[in-house]
Design a protein around this motif. Structure first.
Motif, PDB file in Angstrom:
ATOM      1  N   ILE A 188       0.833  -1.203   0.000  1.00 27.35           N
ATOM      2  CA  ILE A 188       0.000   0.000   0.000  1.00 27.35           C
ATOM      3  C   ILE A 188       0.867   1.251   0.000  1.00 27.35           C
ATOM      4  O   ILE A 188       0.625   2.200  -0.755  1.00 27.35           O
ATOM      5  CB  ILE A 188      -0.961  -0.006   1.201  1.00 27.35           C
ATOM      6  CG1 ILE A 188      -2.036  -1.085   0.996  1.00 27.35           C
ATOM      7  CG2 ILE A 188      -1.612   1.362   1.388  1.00 27.35           C
ATOM      8  CD1 ILE A 188      -2.957  -1.284   2.167  1.00 27.35           C
ATOM      9  N   LYS A 189       1.889   1.278   0.826  1.00 25.78           N
ATOM     10  CA  LYS A 189       2.768   2.445   0.908  1.00 25.78           C
ATOM     11  C   LYS A 189       3.488   2.690  -0.408  1.00 25.78           C
ATOM     12  O   LYS A 189       3.501   3.812  -0.928  1.00 25.78           O
ATOM     13  CB  LYS A 189       3.790   2.243   2.038  1.00 25.78           C
ATOM     14  CG  LYS A 189       4.729   3.420   2.212  1.00 25.78           C
ATOM     15  CD  LYS A 189       5.702   3.178   3.362  1.00 25.78           C
ATOM     16  CE  LYS A 189       6.652   4.355   3.527  1.00 25.78           C
ATOM     17  NZ  LYS A 189       7.601   4.130   4.646  1.00 25.78           N
ATOM     18  N   LYS A 190       4.054   1.647  -0.990  1.00 23.89           N
ATOM     19  CA  LYS A 190       4.837   1.806  -2.215  1.00 23.89           C
ATOM     20  C   LYS A 190       3.944   2.086  -3.414  1.00 23.89           C
ATOM     21  O   LYS A 190       4.246   2.947  -4.248  1.00 23.89           O
ATOM     22  CB  LYS A 190       5.675   0.547  -2.465  1.00 23.89           C
ATOM     23  CG  LYS A 190       6.583   0.652  -3.685  1.00 23.89           C
ATOM     24  CD  LYS A 190       7.500  -0.572  -3.793  1.00 23.89           C
ATOM     25  CE  LYS A 190       8.422  -0.442  -4.992  1.00 23.89           C
ATOM     26  NZ  LYS A 190       9.350  -1.606  -5.085  1.00 23.89           N
ATOM     27  N   PHE A 191       2.836   1.369  -3.508  1.00 22.82           N
ATOM     28  CA  PHE A 191       1.972   1.524  -4.671  1.00 22.82           C
ATOM     29  C   PHE A 191       1.346   2.911  -4.721  1.00 22.82           C
ATOM     30  O   PHE A 191       1.278   3.536  -5.775  1.00 22.82           O
ATOM     31  CB  PHE A 191       0.876   0.458  -4.648  1.00 22.82           C
ATOM     32  CG  PHE A 191       0.016   0.459  -5.883  1.00 22.82           C
ATOM     33  CD1 PHE A 191       0.468  -0.098  -7.063  1.00 22.82           C
ATOM     34  CD2 PHE A 191      -1.248   1.029  -5.852  1.00 22.82           C
ATOM     35  CE1 PHE A 191      -0.319  -0.089  -8.212  1.00 22.82           C
ATOM     36  CE2 PHE A 191      -2.048   1.042  -6.985  1.00 22.82           C
ATOM     37  CZ  PHE A 191      -1.574   0.472  -8.166  1.00 22.82           C
ATOM     38  N   LEU A 192       0.888   3.407  -3.572  1.00 23.22           N
ATOM     39  CA  LEU A 192       0.266   4.722  -3.552  1.00 23.22           C
ATOM     40  C   LEU A 192       1.277   5.824  -3.855  1.00 23.22           C
ATOM     41  O   LEU A 192       0.950   6.801  -4.530  1.00 23.22           O
ATOM     42  CB  LEU A 192      -0.398   4.976  -2.204  1.00 23.22           C
ATOM     43  CG  LEU A 192      -1.674   4.177  -1.932  1.00 23.22           C
ATOM     44  CD1 LEU A 192      -2.226   4.512  -0.563  1.00 23.22           C
ATOM     45  CD2 LEU A 192      -2.713   4.446  -3.008  1.00 23.22           C
ATOM     46  N   ALA A 193       2.494   5.685  -3.366  1.00 22.67           N
ATOM     47  CA  ALA A 193       3.522   6.680  -3.659  1.00 22.67           C
ATOM     48  C   ALA A 193       3.793   6.734  -5.152  1.00 22.67           C
ATOM     49  O   ALA A 193       3.956   7.807  -5.746  1.00 22.67           O
ATOM     50  CB  ALA A 193       4.799   6.342  -2.893  1.00 22.67           C
ATOM     51  N   ARG A 194       3.838   5.575  -5.786  1.00 20.39           N
ATOM     52  CA  ARG A 194       4.093   5.501  -7.225  1.00 20.39           C
ATOM     53  C   ARG A 194       2.905   6.000  -8.031  1.00 20.39           C
ATOM     54  O   ARG A 194       3.049   6.722  -9.006  1.00 20.39           O
ATOM     55  CB  ARG A 194       4.417   4.057  -7.610  1.00 20.39           C
ATOM     56  CG  ARG A 194       4.776   3.865  -9.073  1.00 20.39           C
ATOM     57  CD  ARG A 194       5.327   2.473  -9.277  1.00 20.39           C
ATOM     58  NE  ARG A 194       4.408   1.453  -8.779  1.00 20.39           N
ATOM     59  CZ  ARG A 194       4.753   0.188  -8.547  1.00 20.39           C
ATOM     60  NH1 ARG A 194       6.008  -0.192  -8.731  1.00 20.39           N
ATOM     61  NH2 ARG A 194       3.867  -0.681  -8.113  1.00 20.39           N
ATOM     62  N   GLN A 195       1.692   5.643  -7.593  1.00 17.91           N
ATOM     63  CA  GLN A 195       0.508   6.021  -8.348  1.00 17.91           C
ATOM     64  C   GLN A 195       0.166   7.497  -8.205  1.00 17.91           C
ATOM     65  O   GLN A 195      -0.533   8.046  -9.059  1.00 17.91           O
ATOM     66  CB  GLN A 195      -0.676   5.167  -7.905  1.00 17.91           C
ATOM     67  CG  GLN A 195      -0.696   3.790  -8.520  1.00 17.91           C
ATOM     68  CD  GLN A 195      -0.768   3.856 -10.029  1.00 17.91           C
ATOM     69  OE1 GLN A 195      -1.543   4.603 -10.607  1.00 17.91           O
ATOM     70  NE2 GLN A 195       0.065   3.061 -10.678  1.00 17.91           N
ATOM     71  N   GLY A 196       0.645   8.151  -7.145  1.00 16.85           N
ATOM     72  CA  GLY A 196       0.396   9.582  -7.032  1.00 16.85           C
ATOM     73  C   GLY A 196       0.956  10.319  -8.236  1.00 16.85           C
ATOM     74  O   GLY A 196       0.325  11.212  -8.793  1.00 16.85           O
ATOM     75  N   THR A 197       2.155   9.943  -8.664  1.00 14.52           N
ATOM     76  CA  THR A 197       2.767  10.543  -9.845  1.00 14.52           C
ATOM     77  C   THR A 197       2.030  10.139 -11.110  1.00 14.52           C
ATOM     78  O   THR A 197       1.803  10.955 -12.006  1.00 14.52           O
ATOM     79  CB  THR A 197       4.241  10.107  -9.949  1.00 14.52           C
ATOM     80  OG1 THR A 197       4.928  10.517  -8.768  1.00 14.52           O
ATOM     81  CG2 THR A 197       4.905  10.753 -11.153  1.00 14.52           C
ATOM     82  N   ALA A 198       1.639   8.870 -11.193  1.00 17.52           N
ATOM     83  CA  ALA A 198       0.942   8.384 -12.380  1.00 17.52           C
ATOM     84  C   ALA A 198      -0.400   9.085 -12.567  1.00 17.52           C
ATOM     85  O   ALA A 198      -0.799   9.409 -13.678  1.00 17.52           O
ATOM     86  CB  ALA A 198       0.733   6.873 -12.281  1.00 17.52           C
TER      87      ALA A 198
END
Length: 260
Positions: A188-198
């Motif tokens: 959850i932490k990693k995916f959300l950080a990455r998807q914020g940019t996407a």
């Protein structure tokens, strides 16, 4: 990002939609992500059944390659489509971010269906929701998930290079809760950080947004395929007997034709 950078309205909207004032993912966001990677086994079996109807003589390895191609095409196309729609000038920032959120859920659902379909072809049944969810999240963590799962499978006394097979069968049920929590928190932490940019990439000017959405999904899709291969190893030539049994009656088996 530069210290002098001032967040744009889109960046503020994206962050507030995902995180609370303390920087933690909102509970609703976490639940949505967890639900998105929960694909029921009948849906997975239907996915494999569809391919076998078109290619009744295909081996498990053949089907695995077909799943890779269809998955990558699907996530790339959907990412580009949402990127183009979200970037239309008439659509406001909030609405565009909403469309991007739909794209995120769609990507997760497609990934869960693909990963669990491959698992079934390797003889790993995906009927246990906890195991299936952990499997998908670990795969999406990439190298980090691969390393973590190898360590955890080793601590259970079943060390192997291909941890996906251990998770699906040999790993004791008593360990799954702790392992699932570790994987879920990291995911959850990693995916959300990455998807914020996407998400922001999909709301930039028309045309560019489509390219960012499609290219971003393509790259993430390729990484998922790589992680899935690492989790399970080469696909077998023979389709597992238990899987064939569960598919029985849905298609006419090639072997039955040969015996007549």
């Amino acid at each position: 990002m530069s210290r002098n950078h001032k967040p744009t309205a889109a960046e503020k909207a994206a962050r507030s939609a995902i995180f609370d004032p303390d920087g933690r993912p909102k509970p609703g966001v976490q639940r949505a992500l967890e639900r998105a990677v929960e694909v029921q086994r009948p849906v997975v079996l239907s996915n494999i059944r569809r391919l076998r109807k078109k290619h009744p003589h295909a081996s498990a390895a053949d089907l695995s390659r077909m799943l890779e191609r269809s998955y990558l095409a699907a996530v790339t196309t959907s990412g580009a489509a949402v990127g183009a729609t979200a970037a239309v000038p008439a659509i406001g920032t909030v609405a565009a971010l909403g469309l991007s959120g739909v794209a995120v859920v769609g990507f997760l659902e497609a990934t869960a269906l693909y990963a669990q379909s491959v698992a079934e072809l390797h003889g790993v049944q995906t009927s246990d929701p906890e195991r299936a969810r952990t499997l998908v999240m670990a795969i999406m963590l990439g190298e980090e998930g691969n390393a973590l799962m190898q360590t955890l499978s080793g601590s259970s006394g079943h060390a192997t290079q291909h941890w996906g097979n251990v998770l699906g069968s040999s790993m004791p049920s008593g360990m799954m809760g702790g392992i699932g929590r570790q994987i879920r928190n990291r995911f959850i932490k990693k995916f959300l950080a990455r998807q914020g940019t996407a998400m922001l990439g999909r709301v930039i000017p028309f045309g560019i947004g489509a390219a960012v959405g499609g290219a971003g999904n393509h790259i993430m899709g390729k990484n998922v395929i790589k992680s899935t291969r690492e989790a399970f190893g080469p696909a077998p030539e023979t389709i597992p007997g238990e899987l064939l049994h569960d598919l029985k009656g849905s298609i006419e088996e090639p072997q039955a034709d040969e015996r007549r």
